[in-house]
Design an enzyme around this catalytic site. Structure first.
Site, short mmCIF file in Angstrom:
data_model
loop_
_atom_site.label_atom_id
_atom_site.label_comp_id
_atom_site.label_asym_id
_atom_site.label_seq_id
_atom_site.Cartn_x
_atom_site.Cartn_y
_atom_site.Cartn_z
N TRP A 47 49.83 45.03 45.71
CA TRP A 47 50.11 43.71 44.98
C TRP A 47 48.89 42.75 45.47
O TRP A 47 49.24 41.68 44.94
CB TRP A 47 51.35 43.47 45.19
CG TRP A 47 52.34 44.31 44.41
CD1 TRP A 47 52.09 45.48 43.77
CD2 TRP A 47 53.78 44.17 44.30
NE1 TRP A 47 53.44 45.89 43.18
CE2 TRP A 47 54.30 45.33 43.48
CE3 TRP A 47 54.66 43.22 44.72
CZ2 TRP A 47 55.66 45.46 43.19
CZ3 TRP A 47 55.97 43.41 44.33
CH2 TRP A 47 56.65 44.40 43.70
N LYS A 48 48.74 42.73 46.72
CA LYS A 48 47.71 41.72 47.21
C LYS A 48 48.43 40.41 47.39
O LYS A 48 49.85 40.68 47.48
CB LYS A 48 46.28 41.35 46.39
CG LYS A 48 45.66 42.97 46.26
CD LYS A 48 44.11 42.49 45.70
CE LYS A 48 43.72 44.11 45.46
NZ LYS A 48 42.34 44.18 45.23
N HIS B 261 40.97 47.18 54.44
CA HIS B 261 40.65 46.87 53.03
C HIS B 261 39.70 45.89 53.07
O HIS B 261 39.44 44.96 53.79
CB HIS B 261 41.97 45.94 52.32
CG HIS B 261 41.56 46.07 50.83
ND1 HIS B 261 40.99 45.10 50.08
CD2 HIS B 261 42.14 46.85 49.80
CE1 HIS B 261 40.73 45.15 49.09
NE2 HIS B 261 41.50 46.38 48.79
N GLU C 265 37.21 52.99 48.32
CA GLU C 265 37.14 52.15 47.35
C GLU C 265 35.63 51.46 47.54
O GLU C 265 35.24 50.65 48.33
CB GLU C 265 38.10 50.82 47.83
CG GLU C 265 39.49 51.47 47.78
CD GLU C 265 40.40 50.15 47.71
OE1 GLU C 265 41.17 50.41 46.59
OE2 GLU C 265 40.64 49.46 48.25
N SER D 213 39.11 49.50 40.28
CA SER D 213 39.53 49.28 39.10
C SER D 213 40.04 50.73 38.05
O SER D 213 39.81 50.95 37.02
CB SER D 213 37.92 49.13 38.45
OG SER D 213 37.64 47.86 38.73
N GLY E 74 45.31 48.00 42.43
CA GLY E 74 45.42 46.76 42.49
C GLY E 74 45.98 46.23 41.24
O GLY E 74 46.99 46.13 41.06
N GLY E 75 44.81 45.61 40.48
CA GLY E 75 45.34 44.74 39.38
C GLY E 75 46.69 45.44 38.43
O GLY E 75 47.42 44.92 37.99
P1 PGA Z 1 41.78 47.04 41.78
O1 PGA Z 1 41.73 46.86 43.46
O2 PGA Z 1 42.58 48.31 41.25
O3 PGA Z 1 42.23 45.73 41.06
O4 PGA Z 1 40.31 47.09 41.54
C1 PGA Z 1 41.87 47.98 44.15
C2 PGA Z 1 42.21 47.65 45.77
O5 PGA Z 1 41.61 46.61 45.98
O6 PGA Z 1 42.98 48.31 46.37
#
Ligand code: PGA
Length: 227
Positions: free
Chosen positions: A9-10, A85, A154, A191, A212-213
């Protein structure tokens, strides 16, 4: 096949109520191991079978203002923790520090999700890519048991960019990480969304996803974990 799907979720959402609401909308599925990683202040509030942290201190205890100990995370029932990360590496985190975090987490039986990736552009050739990954993996894993670590591949250019790597490329890197480093679980991140997730999950050497998103969008995330 059962995979490990992790929602990062950052720094979202901004209130405890929104965090609790979001988690309550995520289905509990048995086909995959699903982990939600909320911001640290919400870890003990969010109700979900498996909770992860987004980072931790390499220190267990003492005069380390502002840090979060793996022991504290374990006492809250946290089972996974992201380390290394790229958003932390850009703040200066080194492979040596990441290695210390991995050791500290393993002491408390928390599975580290070690993020590795390269470059801010797509234009590196394959050899350079492998070189960067090799250094990150060698130094971050060190003498720790690679079988107890999940590695998330990543590519930095793919994170939050709407430009994921191809599933073929992820598969090749997954195989490389397993063969060279004895890692058993490799995730892909960058992504991932409800449209492309399946192409990664179909790969033999991709054992899950770090998202993430799309993990903030309950409907999309539910689609992914239902695949
Ligand atoms: P993202 O982020 O799915 O928004 O690209 C992935 C992550 O940073 O772990």
């Amino acid at each position: 096949m059962s995979k490990l799907i992790v929602g990062n979720w950052k720094l979202n959402p901004l209130t405890a109520k929104e965090a609790v609401d979001l988690a309550s909308k995520i289905q509990v599925v048995s086909a995959h191991t699903v982990v939600l990683c909320p911001p640290t202040p919400f870890i003990s509030l969010v109700k979900y079978p498996r909770i992860g942290a987004q980072d931790c201190s390499p220190q267990i205890k003492g005069a380390y203002t502002g840090q979060t100990s793996p022991a504290e995370l374990a006492s809250l029932g946290v089972q996974y923790c992201i380390v290394g990360h790229s958003e932390r590496r850009t703040l200066g985190e080194t492979d040596t520090e990441i290695h210390e975090k991995i050791n500290a987490l393993l002491q408390y039986k928390i599975t580290p999700i070690l993020c590795v990736g390269y470059g801010t552009t797509v234009e590196l050739d394959e050899l350079e890519v492998m070189d960067v990954l090799k250094g990150q993996l060698r130094d971050s894993i060190g003498e720790s048991d690679p079988k107890k670590i999940a590695v998330a591949y990543e590519p930095v250019w793919a994170i939050g960019s709407k430009h994921p790597a191809t599933a073929d490329h992820a598969e090749q890197v997954g195989l490389y990480i397993k063969t060279k480093f004895g890692v058993r679980q490799v995730l892909y991140g960058g992504s991932v969304n409800s449209t492309n997730a399946e192409s990664f999950l179909k790969q033999q050497h991709i054992d899950g996803l770090l998202i993430g998103g799309a993990s903030l969008l309950a409907e999309d995330f539910n689609k992914i974990i239902s695949l």
